[in-house]
Design a protein around this motif. Structure first.
Motif, PDB file in Angstrom:
ATOM      1  N   PRO A  75      96.989 -21.130  60.932  1.00 28.24           N
ATOM      2  CA  PRO A  75      96.611 -22.121  61.946  1.00 28.24           C
ATOM      3  C   PRO A  75      96.917 -21.640  63.353  1.00 28.24           C
ATOM      4  N   ILE A  90      96.014 -26.385  64.757  1.00 24.73           N
ATOM      5  CA  ILE A  90      94.607 -26.478  64.353  1.00 24.73           C
ATOM      6  C   ILE A  90      94.398 -25.556  63.155  1.00 24.73           C
ATOM      7  N   GLN A  91      94.002 -26.143  62.034  1.00 23.42           N
ATOM      8  CA  GLN A  91      93.798 -25.390  60.799  1.00 23.42           C
ATOM      9  C   GLN A  91      92.402 -25.673  60.268  1.00 23.42           C
ATOM     10  N   HIS A  92      91.687 -24.631  59.883  1.00 26.31           N
ATOM     11  CA  HIS A  92      90.389 -24.794  59.232  1.00 26.31           C
ATOM     12  C   HIS A  92      90.577 -24.650  57.729  1.00 26.31           C
ATOM     13  N   ARG A  94      88.776 -24.932  53.763  1.00 28.84           N
ATOM     14  CA  ARG A  94      87.532 -24.886  52.978  1.00 28.84           C
ATOM     15  C   ARG A  94      87.699 -25.791  51.763  1.00 28.84           C
ATOM     16  N   ASN A 130      84.726 -34.150  61.402  1.00 31.86           N
ATOM     17  CA  ASN A 130      85.257 -32.791  61.644  1.00 31.86           C
ATOM     18  C   ASN A 130      84.992 -31.859  60.467  1.00 31.86           C
ATOM     19  N   ARG A 161      83.559 -26.899  55.383  1.00 29.13           N
ATOM     20  CA  ARG A 161      84.640 -26.405  56.246  1.00 29.13           C
ATOM     21  C   ARG A 161      85.135 -27.588  57.079  1.00 29.13           C
ATOM     22  N   ARG A 162      86.451 -27.753  57.104  1.00 29.87           N
ATOM     23  CA  ARG A 162      87.042 -28.927  57.745  1.00 29.87           C
ATOM     24  C   ARG A 162      88.087 -28.500  58.765  1.00 29.87           C
ATOM     25  N   ARG A 163      88.042 -29.107  59.943  1.00 31.27           N
ATOM     26  CA  ARG A 163      89.024 -28.862  60.999  1.00 31.27           C
ATOM     27  C   ARG A 163      90.095 -29.947  60.924  1.00 31.27           C
ATOM     28  N   GLU A 165      93.729 -31.253  62.564  1.00 36.81           N
ATOM     29  CA  GLU A 165      94.647 -31.140  63.696  1.00 36.81           C
ATOM     30  C   GLU A 165      95.877 -32.010  63.458  1.00 36.81           C
TER      31      GLU A 165
END
Length: 202
Positions: A75, A90-92, A94, A130, A161-163, A165
């Motif tokens: 992140p 902030i982490q993406h 899957r 998001n 894919r999801r953001r 926070e």
């Protein structure tokens, strides 16, 4: 001060709430009745002893849920110096999602979901949460035997894919006396501070 930090912000939708979001997505993309699209993992309310029976083999229905979640890399941590200071992680992620369709039109409904997910207007719901579509996998026919009778079933997976926070109370550094070591800033990565380093107070 040391110790553990919990996020200041509320947790993102997960578990049953996330599956219910996906249930609404499948309903909107396929036109199935809401009661005929079920979350893959059911949480029973107090007093409930069993889930409702599945529709008969002549009725079209589906179940959907997240099968796995994986972080994409490490992140990022972005600091905001306003006030006392906070940092947002902030982490993406899957998400691997599986939708299973049952009934005489199971394969047709699976392909309808695939086509609908590639329509930009249908993905607006994902964007507002998001999320974004990565891809849609192959439809696989996996017939089942229920009460000695064959039942048509087609599975189709898609990846999102999801953001995510999360904000933490990581405060500003107000004063530093010594040597500040960081990445870059000088040829050898060390910044020598001759005087006390002070952060301006607002």
């Amino acid at each position: 001060m040391g110790g553990f930090l919990a996020p200041l912000t509320s947790a993102p939708d997960d578990d049953l709430v996330l599956d219910q979001f996906l249930q609404r997505l499948v309903v909107g993309c396929t036109g199935l009745k809401p009661e005929n699209v079920r979350t893959r993992y059911v949480t029973l309310d107090d007093g409930e002893k069993a889930t409702s029976r599945n529709p008969n083999q002549r009725e079209n229905w589906a179940s959907v849920g997240v099968m796995s979640m994986e972080a994409e890399g490490q992140p990022a941590l972005v600091h905001d110096g306003a006030g006392e200071g906070t940092s947002t992680q902030i982490q993406h992620m899957r998400l691997d999602v599986l939708a299973s369709f049952y009934g005489p039109r199971s394969s047709a409904l699976a392909e309808l979901l695939r086509a609908a997910l590639y329509v930009p207007q249908n993905r607006d719901t994902l964007f507002r949460a998001n999320m974004g579509l990565v891809d849609v996998g192959a439809g696989r026919r996996v017939p089942e035997i229920v009460n000695a009778s064959p039942r048509r079933r087609t599975d189709i997976g898609f990846r999102l894919r999801r953001r995510v926070e999360r904000t933490y109370a990581i405060r500003n550094v107000l004063e530093l006396n010594g040597t500040l070591t960081g990445q870059g800033g000088s040829q050898n990565g060390v910044v020598h501070q001759q005087n006390n380093l002070k952060t301006p107070r607002g």
